[in-house]
Design an enzyme around this catalytic site. Structure first.
Site, short mmCIF file in Angstrom:
data_model
loop_
_atom_site.label_atom_id
_atom_site.label_comp_id
_atom_site.label_asym_id
_atom_site.label_seq_id
_atom_site.Cartn_x
_atom_site.Cartn_y
_atom_site.Cartn_z
N ASP A 137 40.43 23.65 38.74
CA ASP A 137 40.44 24.37 40.02
C ASP A 137 39.53 23.60 40.98
O ASP A 137 39.03 22.52 40.64
CB ASP A 137 39.95 25.83 39.83
CG ASP A 137 40.67 26.77 40.79
OD1 ASP A 137 40.57 26.55 42.00
OD2 ASP A 137 41.34 27.71 40.32
N HIS A 167 44.16 24.23 45.35
CA HIS A 167 43.05 24.46 44.40
C HIS A 167 42.69 23.16 43.68
O HIS A 167 42.41 23.17 42.48
CB HIS A 167 43.43 25.54 43.38
CG HIS A 167 43.29 26.94 43.92
ND1 HIS A 167 42.08 27.54 44.14
CD2 HIS A 167 44.23 27.85 44.27
CE1 HIS A 167 42.27 28.76 44.61
NE2 HIS A 167 43.57 28.98 44.71
N ASP A 190 49.62 28.54 43.52
CA ASP A 190 49.22 29.67 44.37
C ASP A 190 48.31 29.20 45.50
O ASP A 190 47.69 28.14 45.44
CB ASP A 190 48.49 30.73 43.52
CG ASP A 190 47.25 30.17 42.88
OD1 ASP A 190 47.33 29.06 42.31
OD2 ASP A 190 46.18 30.81 42.95
N GLU A 191 48.23 30.03 46.51
CA GLU A 191 47.24 29.90 47.58
C GLU A 191 47.11 28.47 48.13
O GLU A 191 46.02 27.91 48.15
CB GLU A 191 45.87 30.40 47.06
CG GLU A 191 45.92 31.85 46.60
CD GLU A 191 44.58 32.38 46.10
OE1 GLU A 191 44.32 33.57 46.34
OE2 GLU A 191 43.81 31.64 45.47
N TYR A 243 43.37 42.33 36.50
CA TYR A 243 42.29 41.41 36.87
C TYR A 243 40.96 41.92 36.32
O TYR A 243 40.30 42.79 36.90
CB TYR A 243 42.27 41.17 38.39
CG TYR A 243 43.22 40.06 38.78
CD1 TYR A 243 44.52 40.05 38.29
CD2 TYR A 243 42.81 38.99 39.56
CE1 TYR A 243 45.40 39.02 38.59
CE2 TYR A 243 43.69 37.95 39.87
CZ TYR A 243 44.99 37.98 39.39
OH TYR A 243 45.84 36.96 39.69
N PHE A 244 40.58 41.32 35.20
CA PHE A 244 39.40 41.80 34.49
C PHE A 244 38.09 41.28 35.09
O PHE A 244 37.02 41.57 34.57
CB PHE A 244 39.49 41.41 33.01
CG PHE A 244 40.43 42.29 32.20
CD1 PHE A 244 41.44 43.01 32.79
CD2 PHE A 244 40.28 42.39 30.82
CE1 PHE A 244 42.30 43.82 32.05
CE2 PHE A 244 41.12 43.19 30.05
CZ PHE A 244 42.14 43.90 30.67
N ASP A 245 38.19 40.53 36.20
CA ASP A 245 36.95 40.16 36.90
C ASP A 245 36.51 41.29 37.82
O ASP A 245 35.42 41.25 38.39
CB ASP A 245 37.10 38.84 37.67
CG ASP A 245 38.31 38.79 38.61
OD1 ASP A 245 39.26 39.59 38.40
OD2 ASP A 245 38.31 37.96 39.52
N TRP A 272 39.00 35.63 35.81
CA TRP A 272 38.47 34.60 36.72
C TRP A 272 36.96 34.68 36.64
O TRP A 272 36.39 35.77 36.54
CB TRP A 272 38.98 34.85 38.14
CG TRP A 272 40.46 34.90 38.19
CD1 TRP A 272 41.26 36.00 38.29
CD2 TRP A 272 41.36 33.79 38.06
NE1 TRP A 272 42.58 35.63 38.25
CE2 TRP A 272 42.68 34.28 38.11
CE3 TRP A 272 41.17 32.41 37.91
CZ2 TRP A 272 43.80 33.46 38.01
CZ3 TRP A 272 42.29 31.59 37.82
CH2 TRP A 272 43.58 32.10 37.88
N THR A 273 36.31 33.50 36.69
CA THR A 273 34.89 33.52 36.29
C THR A 273 33.91 33.10 37.40
O THR A 273 32.81 32.66 37.08
CB THR A 273 34.69 32.61 35.06
OG1 THR A 273 35.10 31.28 35.40
CG2 THR A 273 35.47 33.11 33.87
#
Ligand SMILES: [Zn+2]
Length: 542
Positions: free
Chosen positions: A195, A269, A332-333, A422-424, A473-474
């Protein structure tokens, strides 16, 4: 006498001397029959059958090792001299799907797992391990409830995505995560390897990707360096996986029946890649990977054939390392500002008869897709890749919509909507007592209520929904302990969503079973958020 266990019920049956914990299996099996009596688990041999294949023996050894660890007693792969048999594994010629299994635990001490494939034997072994009491250490007499379980998954894609670009996690941490996924019968690890803020996979042909792109001067994201773990010997922050590391992790995952889907983000990204090789950008750089969260102009030049040559060289090495069918290319994005001002990109658009930069993105994805197809792999990408049309074989990972349109036009889809997967996002509204997060709110109950098949999707296209996955996402998650805190127990809810029959889902039953699993997490040293956690525990993620 037989009786069925209804999901709402959880018993504790006590005999004269021993407590037998009633099955608290997550994800809930397709069918579980509780029978009279208990089974005494006697330490001894795990028998994979005469002339067992090496893959079957590997599962016998895996089960022996886990039983030995959990009970501190001696379980081992059967040898010719063994007289005491603890568990039998049997491959049967049946039409059953490869991941299905039957587990029979009878009074006396015969435990049998039968399946048509090693994957089913492996899942049967995981279920058997969940029949042990959470703290089984040193028990002289281990009693298991007598049950007959027939089980098979609802979906073929039961996934978890981990972002190792924003923060790096070591090979050992990734292996630990794979073990935790396997406990809950998740079979797809989506490894987000690159990324803007980091490039984490060694590419022999382009060594600067990791020499430069894998390291940052700062921990970043405004985080306290004391809470971060991945520092190199020279004090720089980051790290990467050598190709030997990758092969080791792939083999480890394979032995746990987990497929790894590598993600190489393009064309956006890509700041970390372009920091190392700015000649493949429109502007020539310079670029940095010392970036906060967000969307940046580190985008490959779509008018430069060299960009495609670079990407194809990278993908050739990636394809060589990962045996699975799917290669994730992100997509994406993408900020297209650079493309508007780039002579090469504009020339490409003119040559191809394009009127908008979005078409150039589609051109980029289609060109990469041809390369992936030619190597007998399948492309998967985020929602945005369908905007300009796709080849029939390409699959969509839906985070931002488009699943119904994609599935209705015959594309396979993996569901991972922002709202439910989304677990963030925060697990509690009491954010003052939670570790700082990117925002959002995704409580355990909402994950459990998530339905992967979109209600408006016509029945004939439902087969295109391969399954679902949680994404981690971290940006704000700089340690593995914090990774676990964000995953547990929400990953247990996701496991039940993707494995168990839809009609069996029952929140009360799940939360009762989860109480047993919290004890298991304590035994296994898994950091987690207890829903009724006092603030000091909730904020304990390091
Ligand atoms: Zn350009």
């Amino acid at each position: 006498m037989r009786y069925r266990i209804f999901p709402l019920t959880l018993w504790l049956v006590t005999s004269a001397a021993f407590a037998v914990t009633e099955p608290a299996i997550i994800p809930l099996p397709k069918s579980i029959e509780r029978r009279e009596g208990v089974c005494e688990l006697i330490p001894g041999a795990i028998d994979p059958g005469a002339d067992a294949r090496p893959e079957t023996k590997a599962i016998a050894r895996f089960l022996a090792d886990r039983l030995s660890e959990r009970t501190r007693q001696n379980f081992h792969l059967k040898s010719n001299l063994d007289s005491v048999k603890a568990v039998e594994l049997r491959l049967a010629q049946t039409q059953a799907s490869p991941e299905s299994y039957t587990l029979t635990v009878k009074p006396g001490h015969l435990i049998n797992i039968e399946a048509s494939d090693e994957a089913g034997l492996f899942y049967g072994a995981q279920t058997l391990l969940q029949l042990l009491p959470p703290d089984a250490k040193g028990s002289a007499n281990l009693q298991l409830p007598s049950v007959q379980i027939q089980d098979q998954p609802r979906f073929q894609w039961r996934g978890l995505e981990l972002d190792v670009a924003r923060h790096f996690f070591s090979t050992d941490e990734v292996k630990r995560l794979l073990d935790e996924m396997a406990m809950y019968k998740l079979n797809t690890f989506h490894w987000h390897l690159v990324d803007d803020q980091g490039w984490r996979i060694e590419i022999k042909k382009y060594p600067k990707l990791t020499q430069l792109g894998a390291w940052r001067q700062n921990v970043g994201f405004g985080l306290d360096p004391k809470k971060a773990t991945a520092f190199g010997p020279d004090g720089r922050y980051g790290g990467f996986y050598t190709q030997a590391d990758i092969r080791e992790v792939v083999a480890y995952a394979t032995s746990r029946h987990i497929n790894i889907v590598p993600e190489i983000e393009m064309p956006g990204h890509s700041s970390a890649a372009l920091m190392a090789y700015p000649q493949f950008s429109c502007t020539g750089g310079p670029f940095t990977n010392d970036l906060p969260g967000g969307i940046f102009d580190g985008v490959f030049c779509a008018g430069n054939d060299g960009s495609f040559k670079f990407m194809e060289d990278v993908l050739a090495e990636v394809i060589d390392l990962f045996p699975g069918k799917f290669i994730h290319i992100g997509g994406d994005e993408v900020l297209t500002n650079n493309w508007k001002n780039c002579a090469k990109c504009q020339a490409r658009m003119k040559q191809e008869g394009m009127h908008h930069e979005m078409e150039l993105e589609s051109y980029f994805i289609r060109r990469i897709e041809k390369f992936i197809d030619a190597h007998d792999r399948r492309l998967i990408g985020w929602s945005e890749i369908r905007e300009g049309g796709l080849a029939q074989d390409a699959a969509i990972m839906d985070w931002a919509g488009g699943a119904i349109e994609a599935a209705s036009s015959g594309h396979d889809v993996v569901m991972s909507p922002l709202k439910d997967c989304y677990f963030d996002h925060y697990q509690s509204k009491d954010i003052a007592n939670e570790p700082h997060s990117i925002g959002g709110y995704l409580p355990l109950e909402q994950v459990y209520a998530f339905e992967p098949i979109p209600a408006k999707l016509a029945p004939e296209f439902r087969k295109h929904i391969l399954g679902a996955q949680a994404n981690l996402w971290t940006e704000y998650i700089p340690s593995f302990s914090h990774v676990q805190y964000m995953l547990f127990p929400r990953i247990c809810a996701m496991a039940e969503v993707v494995w168990s029959p839809r009609e069996a889902r029952d929140w009360n039953s799940f939360s009762h079973r989860l109480e047993i699993h919290y004890k298991l997490f304590d035994q296994l040293g898994i950091n987690y958020r207890h829903p009724s956690a006092p603030p000091q525990q909730a904020s304990s993620a390091k």
